[in-house]
Design a protein around this motif. Structure first.
Motif, PDB file in Angstrom:
ATOM      1  N   ASP A  82       0.886  -1.338  -0.017  1.00 17.99           N
ATOM      2  CA  ASP A  82      -0.076   0.080  -0.152  1.00 17.99           C
ATOM      3  C   ASP A  82       0.849   1.321   0.163  1.00 17.99           C
ATOM      4  O   ASP A  82       0.388   2.482  -0.493  1.00 17.99           O
ATOM      5  CB  ASP A  82      -0.983   0.129   1.059  1.00 17.99           C
ATOM      6  CG  ASP A  82      -1.873  -0.989   1.223  1.00 17.99           C
ATOM      7  OD1 ASP A  82      -2.435  -1.525   0.156  1.00 17.99           O
ATOM      8  OD2 ASP A  82      -2.440  -1.550   2.402  1.00 17.99           O
ATOM      9  N   ARG A  83       1.962   1.203   0.379  1.00 21.74           N
ATOM     10  CA  ARG A  83       3.029   2.340   0.438  1.00 21.74           C
ATOM     11  C   ARG A  83       3.324   2.852  -0.668  1.00 21.74           C
ATOM     12  O   ARG A  83       3.670   4.057  -0.977  1.00 21.74           O
ATOM     13  CB  ARG A  83       4.217   2.087   1.286  1.00 21.74           C
ATOM     14  CG  ARG A  83       3.981   1.663   2.761  1.00 21.74           C
ATOM     15  CD  ARG A  83       5.246   1.293   3.480  1.00 21.74           C
ATOM     16  NE  ARG A  83       4.757   1.003   4.885  1.00 21.74           N
ATOM     17  CZ  ARG A  83       5.847   0.570   5.600  1.00 21.74           C
ATOM     18  NH1 ARG A  83       7.025   0.432   5.376  1.00 21.74           N
ATOM     19  NH2 ARG A  83       5.481   0.441   6.905  1.00 21.74           N
ATOM     20  N   VAL A  84       3.163   2.144  -2.016  1.00 28.74           N
ATOM     21  CA  VAL A  84       3.438   2.550  -3.396  1.00 28.74           C
ATOM     22  C   VAL A  84       2.487   3.465  -3.937  1.00 28.74           C
ATOM     23  O   VAL A  84       2.785   4.373  -4.759  1.00 28.74           O
ATOM     24  CB  VAL A  84       3.891   1.319  -4.185  1.00 28.74           C
ATOM     25  CG1 VAL A  84       5.151   0.548  -3.772  1.00 28.74           C
ATOM     26  CG2 VAL A  84       2.664   0.649  -4.504  1.00 28.74           C
ATOM     27  N   ILE A  85       1.387   3.460  -3.287  1.00 28.83           N
ATOM     28  CA  ILE A  85       0.327   4.313  -3.881  1.00 28.83           C
ATOM     29  C   ILE A  85       0.663   5.780  -3.802  1.00 28.83           C
ATOM     30  O   ILE A  85       0.845   6.107  -2.483  1.00 28.83           O
ATOM     31  CB  ILE A  85      -1.075   3.837  -3.341  1.00 28.83           C
ATOM     32  CG1 ILE A  85      -1.342   2.474  -3.768  1.00 28.83           C
ATOM     33  CG2 ILE A  85      -2.389   4.800  -3.752  1.00 28.83           C
ATOM     34  CD1 ILE A  85      -2.785   1.781  -2.977  1.00 28.83           C
ATOM     35  N   GLY A  86       0.464   6.283  -4.866  1.00 28.55           N
ATOM     36  CA  GLY A  86       0.815   7.967  -4.478  1.00 28.55           C
ATOM     37  C   GLY A  86       2.218   8.400  -4.910  1.00 28.55           C
ATOM     38  O   GLY A  86       2.536   9.461  -5.098  1.00 28.55           O
ATOM     39  N   ARG A  87       3.072   7.242  -5.067  1.00 31.90           N
ATOM     40  CA  ARG A  87       4.485   7.353  -5.166  1.00 31.90           C
ATOM     41  C   ARG A  87       4.790   7.654  -6.671  1.00 31.90           C
ATOM     42  O   ARG A  87       3.982   7.183  -7.555  1.00 31.90           O
ATOM     43  CB  ARG A  87       5.383   6.379  -4.508  1.00 31.90           C
ATOM     44  CG  ARG A  87       5.498   6.460  -3.056  1.00 31.90           C
ATOM     45  CD  ARG A  87       6.689   5.635  -2.655  1.00 31.90           C
ATOM     46  NE  ARG A  87       6.715   5.690  -1.169  1.00 31.90           N
ATOM     47  CZ  ARG A  87       7.739   5.341  -0.697  1.00 31.90           C
ATOM     48  NH1 ARG A  87       8.658   4.825  -1.051  1.00 31.90           N
ATOM     49  NH2 ARG A  87       7.827   5.488   0.563  1.00 31.90           N
ATOM     50  N   GLU A  88       5.818   8.314  -6.906  1.00 28.43           N
ATOM     51  CA  GLU A  88       6.279   8.302  -8.564  1.00 28.43           C
ATOM     52  C   GLU A  88       7.257   6.931  -8.853  1.00 28.43           C
ATOM     53  O   GLU A  88       7.800   6.407  -7.697  1.00 28.43           O
ATOM     54  CB  GLU A  88       7.074   9.794  -8.926  1.00 28.43           C
ATOM     55  CG  GLU A  88       6.104  10.652  -8.697  1.00 28.43           C
ATOM     56  CD  GLU A  88       6.768  12.150  -9.299  1.00 28.43           C
ATOM     57  OE1 GLU A  88       7.860  11.894  -9.712  1.00 28.43           O
ATOM     58  OE2 GLU A  88       6.126  13.157  -9.158  1.00 28.43           O
ATOM     59  N   ALA A  89       7.099   6.627 -10.023  1.00 27.42           N
ATOM     60  CA  ALA A  89       7.903   5.494 -10.542  1.00 27.42           C
ATOM     61  C   ALA A  89       8.612   5.828 -11.858  1.00 27.42           C
ATOM     62  O   ALA A  89       8.094   6.681 -12.462  1.00 27.42           O
ATOM     63  CB  ALA A  89       7.024   4.357 -10.609  1.00 27.42           C
ATOM     64  N   SER A 149       8.917  13.442  -6.654  1.00 29.28           N
ATOM     65  CA  SER A 149       8.590  13.151  -5.246  1.00 29.28           C
ATOM     66  C   SER A 149       8.521  11.415  -4.905  1.00 29.28           C
ATOM     67  O   SER A 149       7.653  11.015  -5.646  1.00 29.28           O
ATOM     68  CB  SER A 149       7.299  13.505  -4.804  1.00 29.28           C
ATOM     69  OG  SER A 149       6.475  13.011  -5.349  1.00 29.28           O
ATOM     70  N   GLY A 150       9.663  11.005  -4.551  1.00 25.71           N
ATOM     71  CA  GLY A 150       9.716   9.436  -4.269  1.00 25.71           C
ATOM     72  C   GLY A 150       9.318   9.133  -3.001  1.00 25.71           C
ATOM     73  O   GLY A 150       9.561   7.872  -2.661  1.00 25.71           O
ATOM     74  N   GLY A 151       8.647   9.592  -2.174  1.00 27.96           N
ATOM     75  CA  GLY A 151       8.184   9.090  -0.827  1.00 27.96           C
ATOM     76  C   GLY A 151       9.203   9.764   0.200  1.00 27.96           C
ATOM     77  O   GLY A 151       9.943  10.713  -0.169  1.00 27.96           O
ATOM     78  N   GLU A 152       9.141   9.035   1.384  1.00 27.83           N
ATOM     79  CA  GLU A 152      10.053   9.373   2.517  1.00 27.83           C
ATOM     80  C   GLU A 152      11.339   9.315   2.126  1.00 27.83           C
ATOM     81  O   GLU A 152      12.315  10.164   2.788  1.00 27.83           O
ATOM     82  CB  GLU A 152       9.564   8.663   3.701  1.00 27.83           C
ATOM     83  CG  GLU A 152       8.262   8.666   4.076  1.00 27.83           C
ATOM     84  CD  GLU A 152       7.633   7.498   4.013  1.00 27.83           C
ATOM     85  OE1 GLU A 152       8.088   6.277   4.036  1.00 27.83           O
ATOM     86  OE2 GLU A 152       6.242   7.432   4.086  1.00 27.83           O
ATOM     87  N   ASP A 153      11.731   8.338   1.464  1.00 29.71           N
ATOM     88  CA  ASP A 153      13.260   8.026   1.392  1.00 29.71           C
ATOM     89  C   ASP A 153      13.847   8.852   0.142  1.00 29.71           C
ATOM     90  O   ASP A 153      15.011   8.671  -0.121  1.00 29.71           O
ATOM     91  CB  ASP A 153      13.636   6.589   1.303  1.00 29.71           C
ATOM     92  CG  ASP A 153      12.642   5.919  -0.055  1.00 29.71           C
ATOM     93  OD1 ASP A 153      12.199   6.596  -0.779  1.00 29.71           O
ATOM     94  OD2 ASP A 153      13.044   4.726  -0.084  1.00 29.71           O
ATOM     95  N   GLY A 154      12.890   9.364  -0.597  1.00 29.24           N
ATOM     96  CA  GLY A 154      13.408  10.335  -1.721  1.00 29.24           C
ATOM     97  C   GLY A 154      13.746   9.333  -3.023  1.00 29.24           C
ATOM     98  O   GLY A 154      14.126  10.022  -4.069  1.00 29.24           O
ATOM     99  N   ARG A 155      13.699   8.176  -3.039  1.00 29.79           N
ATOM    100  CA  ARG A 155      14.133   7.454  -4.063  1.00 29.79           C
ATOM    101  C   ARG A 155      12.704   7.303  -5.196  1.00 29.79           C
ATOM    102  O   ARG A 155      11.608   7.353  -4.510  1.00 29.79           O
ATOM    103  CB  ARG A 155      14.565   5.674  -3.512  1.00 29.79           C
ATOM    104  CG  ARG A 155      15.683   5.876  -2.946  1.00 29.79           C
ATOM    105  CD  ARG A 155      16.208   4.378  -2.635  1.00 29.79           C
ATOM    106  NE  ARG A 155      15.102   3.591  -1.967  1.00 29.79           N
ATOM    107  CZ  ARG A 155      15.297   2.354  -1.857  1.00 29.79           C
ATOM    108  NH1 ARG A 155      16.349   1.690  -2.399  1.00 29.79           N
ATOM    109  NH2 ARG A 155      14.394   1.672  -1.237  1.00 29.79           N
ATOM    110  N   LEU A 156      12.745   7.013  -6.307  1.00 32.76           N
ATOM    111  CA  LEU A 156      11.769   6.752  -7.171  1.00 32.76           C
ATOM    112  C   LEU A 156      11.604   5.130  -7.098  1.00 32.76           C
ATOM    113  O   LEU A 156      11.910   4.273  -7.188  1.00 32.76           O
ATOM    114  CB  LEU A 156      12.126   6.972  -8.539  1.00 32.76           C
ATOM    115  CG  LEU A 156      12.122   8.674  -8.760  1.00 32.76           C
ATOM    116  CD1 LEU A 156      12.711   8.724 -10.344  1.00 32.76           C
ATOM    117  CD2 LEU A 156      10.852   9.103  -8.713  1.00 32.76           C
TER     118      LEU A 156
END
Length: 156
Positions: A82-89, A149-156
């Motif tokens: 569920d954490r991948v929802i909203g993240r960029e890839a 924006s890759g999330g909390e860790d800044g990674r894509l």
């Protein structure tokens, strides 16, 4: 057949039905049948027994069902997926819904992907994860020039 025997059989049948369905569908009627059985044992008329059955079943359903559903059916545990929802890839294999192809890399994990808009998305493009359907992520292209924006860790 005596009414006591009728209510005993009804209670057992409703109990068996509940055990088979395991969905809180008929337990209320088993409780109502138990109350009617008690009324029959105390010598109540058949009409009184039926009214007791209906009232107790209805009241039990109204009062206990919401509490039971809260503790039994609402045990959904969130997953790491569920954490991948909203993240960029980043698209690692071109996404083409018609061909059933496409993969993205989200925070170091490779996912099978499909496009929300049905339009092909080339490899190397940035996309945003909209939702998860089964083992696939549904994505939408990120407009050029949008902030990364890759999330909390800044990674894509």
């Amino acid at each position: 057949m005596s009414m006591s025997l009728f209510w005993l059989i009804a209670m057992v049948l409703f109990g068996v039905l509940e055990a088979v369905t395991v969905g809180l569908t008929s337990i209320w009627f088993a409780v109502g049948a138990l109350a009617a059985l008690i009324a029959a044992s105390l010598g109540a008329f058949a009409l009184v027994q039926v009214i007791v059955f209906l009232v107790v079943s209805f009241v039990t359903l109204l009062l206990v069902r919401p509490l039971a559903q809260r503790y039994i059916n609402d045990r959904k545990e969130p997953t790491n997926a569920d954490r991948v929802i909203g993240r960029e890839a980043v698209v690692t294999q071109a996404i083409d819904n018609l061909k059933g192809e496409g993969q993205v890399n989200v925070s170091g994990a490779v996912w099978t992907a499909r496009s929300q808009e049905e339009a092909p998305i080339p490899a190397g493009a940035r996309v945003r994860v909209l939702r998860i359907e089964g083992v696939k992520v549904i994505v939408s292209p990120v407009p050029e020039g949008a902030a990364v924006s890759g999330g909390e860790d800044g990674r894509l």
